[in-house]
Every structure is written in C-alpha cells, then in structure tokens.
Enzyme design. Structure first.
Site, short mmCIF file in Angstrom:
data_model
loop_
_atom_site.label_atom_id
_atom_site.label_comp_id
_atom_site.label_asym_id
_atom_site.label_seq_id
_atom_site.Cartn_x
_atom_site.Cartn_y
_atom_site.Cartn_z
N GLU A 177 -3.90 8.88 18.11
CA GLU A 177 -4.60 10.17 18.15
C GLU A 177 -5.74 10.22 17.13
OE1 GLU A 177 -0.85 10.33 20.14
OE2 GLU A 177 -1.31 9.71 18.08
N TRP A 194 6.92 5.13 3.70
CA TRP A 194 6.39 4.07 4.56
C TRP A 194 5.57 3.06 3.76
CZ3 TRP A 194 9.13 3.58 8.54
CH2 TRP A 194 9.65 4.68 9.22
N ARG A 242 13.61 -18.74 36.26
CA ARG A 242 14.60 -17.86 36.86
C ARG A 242 14.51 -17.91 38.39
NH1 ARG A 242 19.52 -15.35 36.40
NH2 ARG A 242 19.47 -13.17 37.13
N GLU A 267 -1.44 2.26 10.51
CA GLU A 267 -2.87 2.01 10.29
C GLU A 267 -3.74 3.00 11.06
OE1 GLU A 267 -3.54 0.12 7.95
OE2 GLU A 267 -1.69 -1.02 7.79
N GLY A 272 0.71 12.58 6.32
CA GLY A 272 0.45 11.30 6.95
C GLY A 272 -1.03 11.09 7.17
N SER A 273 -1.52 11.54 8.33
CA SER A 273 -2.93 11.32 8.67
C SER A 273 -3.88 12.19 7.85
CB SER A 273 -3.14 11.61 10.16
OG SER A 273 -2.35 10.75 10.96
N ALA A 308 0.84 -1.20 0.00
CA ALA A 308 0.00 0.00 0.00
C ALA A 308 0.87 1.24 0.00
CB ALA A 308 -0.92 0.00 1.21
N ALA A 349 -8.61 -3.27 7.95
CA ALA A 349 -7.19 -3.06 8.27
C ALA A 349 -6.98 -2.84 9.76
CB ALA A 349 -6.64 -1.89 7.47
N ARG A 350 -7.87 -2.10 10.39
CA ARG A 350 -7.70 -1.80 11.82
C ARG A 350 -8.05 -3.00 12.69
NH1 ARG A 350 -9.60 4.49 10.92
NH2 ARG A 350 -7.51 5.16 10.27
#
Length: 387
Positions: free
Chosen positions: A373, A154, A274, A369, A129-130, A121, A248-249
């Site tokens: 915010e 990206w 441990r 994705e 961006g957003s 994509a 997608a989300r």
C-alpha cells in the site's frame, strides 16, 4: 536486459556457493525453526557479499547495484533468510556511506564490509509502522552520551547484531514531527540475552522467514555515544532513512524474485516426475499454463528489478523504479509460490517438500521494507508530480 559477462560470472559463482553450502541444509533448518549457522554467515563474509556496493577504500568491492541484485537473487533461491543477511548490512552501510562523518565511515564501514560487524535496523515501533514521522523512542542527551528510552519491534537479526541502526526522537517538541528524528548507531554485544535491564529483547513468532529471528526491543536508558549520531547532526534521521530505501527496496525485489524462482524450479522438476493418469503431470495443459504464467511473471519482475538497478547506478533518483520493482516482485512472489504449491497437490502442503517454505516466506514481501500500500502511494505521488 541481458547480463554482461562479469555479471554472469557473479551469478554462476553465487549459484555454486548456494548449491554447495545452502541447499543441503535449508529445508532441515527451516523445518526445525533454526537460525542460519554462523559459519555459513562467515563464508558469505569471506566472499565479500556484505561489502559488494561499498567503495574499496572502506573495505568494499565497489560493485554496482545490479551485482547486488544478482547476488541477492541467487542467495534467496537457496533460502530467503540467507539472501536477507545482506539486507541489514546494506541498510546500515548505505546510511553511513551517504550520511556518516568521515570518522564514522572509517570506524564502521570496513568492519561491515568484512562481516566483522553484523547489523540490524531498529526503525518500526509497536504503535508506529509506515508512519515513520510518528516514531516515539526517545534519545536523551546526557553529556557525551544519549540515553535511549522506548520500544522497537520487528528488528530482524537483532540478537546476532553488533550494531543497531536506531531511529530515535532527539527533539520531542519541534514541528513538523519528522524534523525531530535522528539516527543513532548503537553498539551492542551479540547474543540472545541483550543487555538487561537497559536493553531487552524477545523473539516474535512468525509463520515463515525462519532463519532470522525478529525481535521486540525495550530500551530503558541504554547508552549510545554522541559520536555515533549519524552525520553528527540531529534532526536529519527521517531524510537519511527515506533516501536509503531505494537500495533496500531494490534488494527486496531481488529477494522476491529469488524466492519465486526457487518455487518455480521445484515445481517444474516435480511436474516432470509426478505421474498421474499414466503420464507426467507436465503433459496436462493446466499444469503447463501454470508454469508458463509463473516463468513469465518471474522474468518480468527480474527485468523490472534490473531496470531499477540501472536507474540507481546512473546516479538518478530511483525511488519510483525501486518502488515499482518492490511492489511488483512482492505481489508476484505471493502469486507464483501459491500456484507452484498447487502443482504439488497435497504434497505441496507437506513439509516433505519445500513448496510450503517458499509460500510461507513469500508472504512477507508485501509487508516489509514498505508495505504494498505504501509502495503504491510512493508511485502515485511521483506519477502525479509530487516530490
């Protein structure tokens, strides 16, 4: 929400695949900054993972969103990058399924489902961006082709992709700006050289998510046939893209759950092995409570993801539920992987153990994705009656 038998069978099958094919190689490849081996991707394709939710008439398995989430979670428990290969095919495939012409569906969907076509994509840009509506990459129509000019960034898996799903501006003058955007299905040959000078790509160094490289792309007249305009109509790209973000989300929430679960599993095992002050560290209340908090948060995120799946599979609008699942799972994964690294003490910061891999990988969930915010804004708009 409990799984039905068919979903539980899917879960067991994928878990066996991961234990056999992914876990033995994940840490070594991540430590050496190596990409997912192509033969492993081929095995995933053979098992039908890329065509899970697409109709059988287009080569898919016709399964529901919950099946997709289960497969994604289990693959991501092995290695986030492996669980993320599906993301590319889901984004491109759902865009084509919902918006493509019949010719586009017949041409691309069977090959996406089978893994013959790998996709990536190309939406984000260096300065955008957003704010999707402000995308600048131009697609100029010349005869029966578009020529693409501009940059994307990206673009994960771009080097291995046969098909780039590109958001481009086909009309620079129309207002509001988002009405000038279209989606083009841009075909290319896979490989690190791309197609210079018309299409160049350079990898972006990252702190995690090592199995898949993300690229900055430069388009300088790269050609795309007009017949590959998604849906055959310009100006629909923004709306097409917003609609597919539900899938997608949800899938990203499942990736976050899988990564957090892997981190928890490793810490739980380590805490039992441990020994300090003469007893396993899991006998200390502070460690027990870390484990209890983590297990609770992981299950809450899983159930929220499955609820979003149920809403999506009902045919109802599910952007609210998908946004909630994504943002909660993303922030949960960052908290949990950090706390589970703490269980390892100094060894958590060492590449000898996978705790640091889960921690590095988990940080990306709050960014890609749709940032946390942006998710909160989506949720708030719906709660306040916005559309």
């Amino acid at each position: 929400m409990a799984l039905r038998e068919e979903h539980d069978q899917i879960r067991r099958s994928v878990r066996e695949f991961v234990e056999r094919e992914v876990l033995p190689i994940a840490d070594d490849l991540d430590n050496r900054d190596q990409e997912i081996p192509l033969p492993l991707i081929g095995k995933m394709a053979e098992l039908g993972y890329f065509g899970l939710i697409f109709p059988p008439e287009y080569g898919g398995m016709g399964l529901d969103s919950l099946s997709m989430a289960i497969v994604t979670e289990e693959l991501s428990r092995g290695w986030l990058s492996v669980g993320s290969v599906m993301t590319r095919m889901i984004i491109t495939g759902t865009l084509i399924m919902a918006n493509g012409t019949e010719a586009q569906k017949k041409k691309f969907l069977p090959k996406i489902s089978s893994g013959e076509l790998l996709t990536a994509a190309a939406f984000t840009e260096p300065d955008v961006g957003s704010d999707t509506a402000s995308m600048k990459l131009r697609a100029v129509k010349e005869g029966d082709h578009y020529k693409l000019y501009g940059e994307k960034t990206w673009c994960t898996f771009a080097n291995r992709a046969h098909l780039l799903t590109v958001l481009a501006r086909t009309n620079p003058d129309i207002q509001p700006k988002h009405k000038g955007l279209s989606i083009l299905l841009v075909e290319k040959k896979p490989g690190d050289d791309f197609s210079p000078p018309e299409l160049g790509g350079s990898p972006i160094p990252t702190i995690g998510y090592k199995g898949m490289k993300s690229y900055s792309l430069g388009f300088d007249g790269y050609s795309c046939p007009v017949e590959n305009l998604l849906g055959g109509e310009e100006g629909k790209g923004f709306y097409q893209l917003m609609a597919t973000y539900e899938y997608a989300r949800i899938q990203t929430a499942a990736r976050a759950v899988g990564t957090a679960q892997a981190s928890f599993d490793a810490a739980l095992k380590y805490s039992q092995e441990r020994v300090q002050f003469g007893k396993p560290i899991c006998d200390f209340q502070v460690i027990r409570h870390k484990l209890a908090h983590a297990a609770t948060e992981i299950e809450a995120a899983r159930q929220l993801t499955w609820y979003a799946c149920a809403k999506k599979d009902s045919g109802a609008r599910s952007d609210l539920e998908a946004g909630m699942a994504k943002v909660f799972a993303a922030e949960m994964a960052e908290r949990v992987t950090s706390e589970m690294l703490q269980v390892f003490g100094g060894y958590g910061y060492s590449r000898e153990y996978p705790a640091q891999r889960f921690w590095r990988d988990a940080r990306v969930f709050r960014v890609f994705e749709g940032t946390s915010e942006i998710q909160y804004e989506v949720i708030a708009k719906r709660l306040l009656g916005g559309k």
